[in-house]
Design an enzyme around this catalytic site. Structure first.
Site, mmCIF file in Angstrom:
data_model
loop_
_atom_site.group_PDB
_atom_site.id
_atom_site.type_symbol
_atom_site.label_atom_id
_atom_site.label_comp_id
_atom_site.label_asym_id
_atom_site.label_seq_id
_atom_site.Cartn_x
_atom_site.Cartn_y
_atom_site.Cartn_z
ATOM 1 C CB SER A 135 -2.443 -2.897 3.252
ATOM 2 O OG SER A 135 -1.783 -2.067 2.323
ATOM 3 C CG HIS A 155 -3.392 -6.082 6.373
ATOM 4 N ND1 HIS A 155 -4.217 -5.265 7.107
ATOM 5 C CD2 HIS A 155 -2.401 -5.281 5.901
ATOM 6 C CE1 HIS A 155 -3.764 -4.021 7.067
ATOM 7 N NE2 HIS A 155 -2.660 -4.004 6.336
ATOM 8 C CE LYS A 201 -1.363 -3.627 9.683
ATOM 9 N NZ LYS A 201 -1.634 -2.215 9.925
HETATM 10 N N1 PMP Z 1 2.905 -3.808 6.338
HETATM 11 C C1 PMP Z 1 1.613 -3.626 6.009
HETATM 12 C C2 PMP Z 1 1.049 -4.387 4.861
HETATM 13 C C3 PMP Z 1 0.819 -2.746 6.760
HETATM 14 O O1 PMP Z 1 -0.455 -2.557 6.434
HETATM 15 C C4 PMP Z 1 1.400 -2.072 7.859
HETATM 16 C C5 PMP Z 1 0.582 -1.131 8.734
HETATM 17 N N2 PMP Z 1 -0.260 -0.295 8.081
HETATM 18 C C6 PMP Z 1 2.751 -2.272 8.138
HETATM 19 C C7 PMP Z 1 3.471 -3.163 7.365
HETATM 20 C C8 PMP Z 1 3.442 -1.566 9.259
HETATM 21 O O2 PMP Z 1 3.084 -2.138 10.473
HETATM 22 P P1 PMP Z 1 3.084 -1.286 11.818
HETATM 23 O O3 PMP Z 1 1.782 -0.561 11.862
HETATM 24 O O4 PMP Z 1 3.248 -2.308 12.899
HETATM 25 O O5 PMP Z 1 4.244 -0.342 11.735
#
Ligand code: PMP
Length: 408
Positions: free
Chosen positions: A174, A202, A233
């Site tokens: 991320s 992602h 996303k």
């Molecule tokens: N995993 C990754 C790699 C993320 O980037 C995110 C969100 N930033 C999440 C899980 C969590 O997802 P959510 O925003 O739906 O809680």
């Protein structure tokens, strides 16, 4: 007590503030009344405002109301949840899927459940915070392997071979935008009977010829693969999910506390995500546009000598290193009408502060060129910062040492 801590954070350039964005998370927004290009949203396919997605959410609100009214196991399971789960399973090529209220909940519920039978959990050093938080709430010990180093993981598993290990990785990382070496990780998992979990928050909608994610990008189809994703996303909605075998999903329904003890995802979000999935499959040109723009930015950055940490996705980090310098860069960009906040510790290791740029299908070539111009201006206005950014190897070397540290 808090005032002095806040002061300390501020003196270390680590104080974060919430900034209000006026408008939907599209390429152009307003901040403090100014028109600004948004280069930090994960709305990769520009679906958060797609008319069909909005219409699906609105129709679901009219039919089911705003809130689900109960947790999934009580009376919160509504037709949009079930339809979405069927679609997600088919999209990911899995037997079944389970929708959670957020991706964070999905990781928490999944890992806690897998941990019941796991001896050890192994995680890539740059795994998302929600995976790490999930591990911290579990009994089995957490062992960190070096970023993307399947060979180290293999050695760790061979030396301490224990039954039923769980391996965790992001599909697309991320903050770095690079990819997990999924074929190598899968081979380690299969040869040691470990379970491999890929957080494809992602990658879903973005990676692979049909946008099915990082596994599709690598041409992987394996029953051993457990995939997690988010609806928030590329799908432009909100919520999280897990795909895997039917038995795993049935067991999660019975055991995953972050699934059981929270109110069901609002049905409108499930309906919106279903509409988004249809668009992803019906309009491949959106993904093509995203990748076209991403390549344009990549080329421009490379031509100027900027380092992007081996990004292979629409997440393009510009490594700055120093926290204060990263803030200086984001301030410069904001002055040029571009919003891309500095990413600092604890999100990334100290000395690898950066600007994380995300490209979306909603941007135009003109937007990308404006960003590149703003970055190239530094050559004349802030030579020190320019030299630092266009000599990424020095920072990368430091970052490399940092990354190999065994702790998170
Ligand atoms: N995993 C990754 C790699 C993320 O980037 C995110 C969100 N930033 C999440 C899980 C969590 O997802 P959510 O925003 O739906 O809680």
């Amino acid at each position: 007590m808090y005032a002095s801590r806040i002061d300390l954070l501020s003196r270390r350039s680590l104080l974060r503030r919430l900034r209000t964005i006026d408008g939907a998370p599209r390429a152009e927004v307003k901040i403090d009344g100014r028109r600004i290009l948004l280069f930090s949203s994960n709305n990769y396919l520009d679906l958060a405002t797609h008319p069909k997605v909005i219409e699906a959410a609105t129709a679901a609100i009219r039919r089911y109301g705003v809130g689900a009214g109960a947790s999934r196991l009580i009376s919160g399971t509504l037709a949009p949840h079930v339809e979405l789960e069927e679609q997600l399973a088919a999209f990911k090529g899995a037997e079944a899927a389970l929708v959670f209220s957020t991706g964070y909940h999905a990781n928490l519920g999944l890992i806690q459940t897998l941990a019941e039978d796991a001896s050890t959990i192994y995680a890539d050093r740059l795994s998302h915070a929600s995976l790490i938080d999930a591990c911290r709430s579990c009994k089995p010990p957490l062992r960190i392997f070096r970023h993307r180093e399947a060979s180290q993981l293999r050695a760790l598993l061979a030396s301490k071979y224990q039954k039923a290990a769980v391996i965790l990785t992001d599909g697309v990382f991320s903050m770095d935008g690079d990819l997990a070496p999924l074929p190598a990780l899968l081979s380690v998992a299969e040869s040691t009977s470990a379970q491999l979990v890929v957080d494809d928050a992602h990658g879903t909608g973005v990676m692979g010829p049909e946008g099915r994610g990082t596994a599709e990008h690598f041409g992987l189809k394996s029953a051993a693969l457990i995939q997690m994703g988010t609806l928030s996303k590329a799908l432009g909605a909100f919520g999280g999910f897990v795909t895997g075998t039917r038995d795993l999903i049935t067991y999660l329904v019975n055991r995953a506390r972050p699934f059981i003890y929270t109110t069901a995802l609002p049905p409108a979000m499930a309906a919106a995500a279903s509409a988004a999935l249809e668009i992803i499959q019906g309009e491949p040109e959106r993904r093509a546009r995203l990748w076209f723009l991403r390549e344009r930015l990549d080329q421009g950055l490379k031509t100027m000598g900027y380092g992007t940490l081996g990004s292979e996705s629409p997440i393009m980090p510009i490594l700055v290193g120093d926290v204060a310098a990263a803030l200086r860069l984001s301030d410069h960009l904001l002055a040029q009408g571009i919003y891309a906040p500095a990413i600092r510790p604890p999100t990334v290791p100290s000395s690898s502060s950066r600007i994380r740029i995300t490209v979306t299908a909603g941007h135009t070539s003109g937007h990308i060129d404006h960003l590149l111009e703003a970055l190239s201006m530094l050559r004349g206005t802030d030579r020190q910062l320019w030299d630092r950014l266009t000599n990424p190897t020095r920072i990368a070397r430091r970052e490399g040492r940092k990354r190999s540290s065994p702790s998170l």
